[in-house]
Design an enzyme around this catalytic site. Structure first.
Site, PDB file in Angstrom:
ATOM      1  N   LYS A 110       0.816  -1.204   0.000  1.00 13.98           N
ATOM      2  CA  LYS A 110       0.000   0.000   0.000  1.00 13.98           C
ATOM      3  C   LYS A 110       0.863   1.273   0.000  1.00 13.98           C
ATOM      4  O   LYS A 110       0.421   2.333  -0.406  1.00 13.98           O
ATOM      5  CB  LYS A 110      -0.921   0.033   1.234  1.00 13.98           C
ATOM      6  CG  LYS A 110      -1.785  -1.201   1.454  1.00 13.98           C
ATOM      7  CD  LYS A 110      -2.804  -1.388   0.368  1.00 13.98           C
ATOM      8  CE  LYS A 110      -3.962  -2.293   0.748  1.00 13.98           C
ATOM      9  NZ  LYS A 110      -3.626  -3.691   1.046  1.00 13.98           N
TER      10      LYS A 110
HETATM   11  C1  LIG Z   1      -4.252  -4.886   0.616  1.00 13.64           C
HETATM   12  C2  LIG Z   1      -3.435  -6.115   0.588  1.00 13.64           C
HETATM   13  C3  LIG Z   1      -3.704  -7.150  -0.316  1.00 13.64           C
HETATM   14  C4  LIG Z   1      -4.871  -7.107  -1.271  1.00 13.64           C
HETATM   15  O1  LIG Z   1      -4.757  -6.096  -2.238  1.00 13.64           O
HETATM   16  P1  LIG Z   1      -6.062  -5.573  -3.013  1.00 13.64           P
HETATM   17  O2  LIG Z   1      -5.602  -4.443  -3.840  1.00 13.64           O
HETATM   18  O3  LIG Z   1      -7.019  -5.152  -1.937  1.00 13.64           O
HETATM   19  O4  LIG Z   1      -6.578  -6.724  -3.799  1.00 13.64           O
HETATM   20  C5  LIG Z   1      -2.854  -8.246  -0.326  1.00 13.64           C
HETATM   21  N1  LIG Z   1      -1.823  -8.338   0.534  1.00 13.64           N
HETATM   22  C6  LIG Z   1      -1.542  -7.370   1.425  1.00 13.64           C
HETATM   23  C7  LIG Z   1      -0.393  -7.553   2.346  1.00 13.64           C
HETATM   24  C8  LIG Z   1      -2.333  -6.224   1.484  1.00 13.64           C
HETATM   25  O5  LIG Z   1      -2.038  -5.250   2.371  1.00 13.64           O
END
Ligand SMILES: *Cc1c(COP(=O)(O)O)cnc(C)c1O
Length: 488
Positions: A110
């Site tokens: 993120k």
């Molecule tokens: C948010 C997240 C995901 C999923 O990603 P999306 O974009 O919501 O599909 C997978 N792994 C981790 C560690 C995350 O923080």
């Protein structure tokens, strides 16, 4: 470049307006009216640094930003707050290539988008003559919350409120959020899951009465979730970067195809990959990997989306989601606004919808059970000495299943979304069940020893930091909380 609504193509916005709004007034999401093509060759692109590549991609989407503005955003976002110059290193372990997206400040992918979003917002506000304070409302399954807090803390002209599932995140994830400093931050545990938080936040965005009241007080809302197109676009960059790295490492020749397995929750990360493919990146296939909350696996198999099912709290909590918001964008790209709106209305009223599954050879679903996820961590470690986090392990297990099912031998990139240190306990239990009785923070030292990877400085001693956020709220009171907090 115009942005249009997924439920109504007459809703139009510029890039900066779409970023500020976060969501359409009718609850739909903004999508680009067409997906642009890259106009440089792969061999030209392969000479670029991460930052230069980011500029090449972003300028095609954020067309109302000047070159100077975009470069300002990029250079401030992708700097030494990442612990490697490459920003997103690609490492080969055994038969898989891991794209490590967790070298930012909060140790999850993120960070890639949320390091740049505050800069986009700042410039977008200026561009549109907004003199109000921007309130970033964020629902999180664990990682978005901290990454958004880190991005927006002490950013002038903004406030950020984060809602996380009180009983649905890892100990490290929780402490990362509850110890967040910054005058303009507010963190709230909710008695509910991510879907409850996301639905409440979406309904606040579309509540005209509340937003009018807040406007009088000098506030406007925006979103740091992947419903915001400003989250999605920066994620396209690393698919290109990964491809070019794989070619540089000699695994493929420029122009050959590549596969990606993406651990998926809200369908944001994988959708960015789909955009990269539509822009001309030679991708053969995407594997959409789910945990026990396998609503997307079922969807890609049958065309039926059904959120009416048991919700599982798993060891990959950032993927514990039953309403994958960004799937709406994918649907709109493949079947248009009218049908998308019908499906979304049915999802809201009945909790399910069905589409004619167009034989989809671009994306397929796979999933990993909890046992398979533990097994994948152990297997990778035993074969290569590499330790991955629980979400990446879901992807690895899904990749194995995909490979066995299809015999597709195209080289595979596993999108690695978090550092194992965020999920120390479950990772260490996967390696040895006897670790079950040990404390998550004591296990960090053990993880350091077996992995040879130093404990990231951003979480060293986190268990001793002062907890500054203690709000807890019932899931039905989220709107009330926001209103009280801002209108007090
Ligand atoms: C948010 C997240 C995901 C999923 O990603 P999306 O974009 O919501 O599909 C997978 N792994 C981790 C560690 C995350 O923080």
């Amino acid at each position: 470049m115009k942005y249009i609504g997924t439920r109504d193509e007459t809703i139009k916005a510029t890039a900066s307006q779409a970023i500020l709004k976060g969501i359409c007034p009718d609850g739909g999401l903004f999508i680009p009216s067409r997906i642009p093509k890259v106009n440089k060759s792969l061999s030209d692109l392969s000479k670029f640094s991460y930052q230069e590549l980011a500029y090449e991609i972003l300028r095609l989407y954020l067309t109302d930003f000047t070159e100077q503005e975009l470069k300002y955003c990029i250079n401030n976002a992708y700097d030494s707050k990442f612990d490697t110059q490459q920003i997103v290193p690609l490492v080969k372990k055994g038969d898989a290539l891991f794209l490590e997206l967790f070298h930012g400040k909060t140790l999850a992918f993120k960070d890639i988008a949320l390091s740049i979003l505050p800069y986009f917002m700042k410039i977008a506000a200026k561009k549109n003559g907004i003199d109000k304070e921007i309130v970033i409302l964020t629902a999180t399954s664990g990682d978005t919350g901290k990454a958004a807090l880190e991005g927006f803390a002490n950013v002038e002209g903004t406030k950020i409120i984060v809602f996380f599932p009180e009983d649905g995140v890892s100990p490290v994830q929780k402490l990362q959020m509850t110890t967040q400093e910054g005058e303009n931050t507010c963190v709230v545990g909710i008695k509910g899951n991510f879907d409850d938080a996301q639905s409440a936040v979406k309904s606040i965005f579309t509540d005209k009465e509340l937003s009018q009241k807040l406007e009088q007080k000098g506030y406007i809302f925006s979103s740091a979730n992947s419903i915001n197109i400003g989250r999605l676009v920066p994620q396209i960059v690393y698919y290109f970067y990964a491809y070019l790295q794989v070619a540089k490492q000699g695994e493929i020749a420029l122009g050959d195809t590549l596969n990606f397995t993406v651990p998926t929750g809200n369908f944001g990360d994988i959708l960015a990959g789909y955009y990269a493919k539509c822009m001309g990146l030679p991708v053969n296939h995407f594997v959409c990997a789910s945990n026990d909350n396998k609503v997307l696996y079922d969807f890609f198999r049958t065309g039926k989306y059904n959120k009416n099912r048991e919700f599982h709290v798993t060891i990959s909590p950032s993927m514990d989601i039953l309403i994958s918001s960004n799937l709406e964008r994918f649907l709109c790209h493949i079947m248009g606004q009218q049908k998308t709106k019908e499906c979304m209305t049915k999802l809201q009223n009945e909790g399910n919808y069905k589409i004619e599954i167009v034989q989809n050879d671009e994306i397929s679903g796979e999933y990993a059970t909890e046992q398979e996820t533990y097994g994948a961590i152990k297997q990778i470690y035993e074969q290569t000495g590499y330790i991955c986090d629980t979400h990446t392990a879901v992807a690895y297990a899904a990749y194995q299943k995909y490979k066995n099912r299809t015999n597709d031998n195209t080289p595979m990139v596993i999108v690695s979304t978090a550092s194992p240190y965020k999920f120390t306990k479950d990772v260490m239990v996967a390696l040895d069940e006897n670790n079950q009785n040990e404390d998550a923070f004591a296990l960090m030292k053990k993880l350091q020893k077996v992995s040879g990877v130093t404990i990231p400085t951003v979480i060293q001693g986190i268990e001793k930091r002062k907890i500054v956020h203690t709000h807890v709220c019932e899931k039905n009171n989220i709107k009330q909380f926001v209103s009280n907090y801002l209108l007090k």
